[in-house]
Structure formats: structure tokens, C-alpha cells
Motif scaffolding. Structure first.
Motif, mmCIF file in Angstrom:
data_model
loop_
_atom_site.group_PDB
_atom_site.id
_atom_site.type_symbol
_atom_site.label_atom_id
_atom_site.label_comp_id
_atom_site.label_asym_id
_atom_site.label_seq_id
_atom_site.Cartn_x
_atom_site.Cartn_y
_atom_site.Cartn_z
ATOM 1 N N VAL A 26 4.333 29.772 4.694
ATOM 2 C CA VAL A 26 5.383 30.576 4.070
ATOM 3 C C VAL A 26 5.117 32.059 4.270
ATOM 4 O O VAL A 26 6.024 32.824 4.627
ATOM 5 N N VAL A 27 3.871 32.485 4.103
ATOM 6 C CA VAL A 27 3.532 33.903 4.310
ATOM 7 C C VAL A 27 3.778 34.296 5.763
ATOM 8 O O VAL A 27 4.322 35.356 6.052
ATOM 9 N N TRP A 28 3.428 33.424 6.693
ATOM 10 C CA TRP A 28 3.647 33.719 8.106
ATOM 11 C C TRP A 28 5.136 33.825 8.412
ATOM 12 O O TRP A 28 5.564 34.727 9.145
ATOM 13 N N LEU A 29 5.933 32.912 7.862
ATOM 14 C CA LEU A 29 7.372 32.959 8.104
ATOM 15 C C LEU A 29 8.008 34.206 7.509
ATOM 16 O O LEU A 29 8.862 34.834 8.135
ATOM 17 N N VAL A 30 7.584 34.589 6.306
ATOM 18 C CA VAL A 30 8.108 35.814 5.698
ATOM 19 C C VAL A 30 7.731 37.020 6.541
ATOM 20 O O VAL A 30 8.558 37.898 6.793
#
Length: 53
Positions: free
Chosen positions: A33-37
Motif C-alpha cells: 500500500v505504501v509503495w502504491l501510494v
């Protein structure tokens, strides 16, 4: 008595491994999720990478 202790020890080991694997899945989901954000919200003037590697 010894077989009972072995079964209890095996159950404890399997429970611990299952809990650790579940925790690792949650860590993997949070990192994704952090990577996608970061991928979506990258700066407009950059060369496409939002990280410094």
C-alpha cells in the motif's frame, strides 16, 4: 506422558509459525500500500522514480 508433551510442543510450534506468517502477510500488505501510494503520488517533475535507490 512424553508423546503428549511432543504433541503439545508441535502444536505450539505450528501456532507460532502460523502467527508469524500471518504477521508477515500484514507487513507485506502495508508495504504494498505504501509503495502504491508513493507510485501514484510521485512528484510531477521527477524522472518517474519517487524513491532514492
Amino acid at each position: 506422558m512424553v508423546p503428549l508433551l511432543l504433541v503439545l510442543l508441535l502444536a505450539l510450534l505450528l501456532f507460532g509459525a502460523g502467527f508469524a506468517l500471518k504477521a508477515l502477510w500484514w507487513v507485506a500488505v502495508i508495504v504494498l500500500v505504501v509503495w502504491l501510494v508513493g507510485f501514484v503520488a510521485r512528484p510531477a517533475g521527477s524522472n518517474g522514480r519517487w524513491y532514492r535507490w
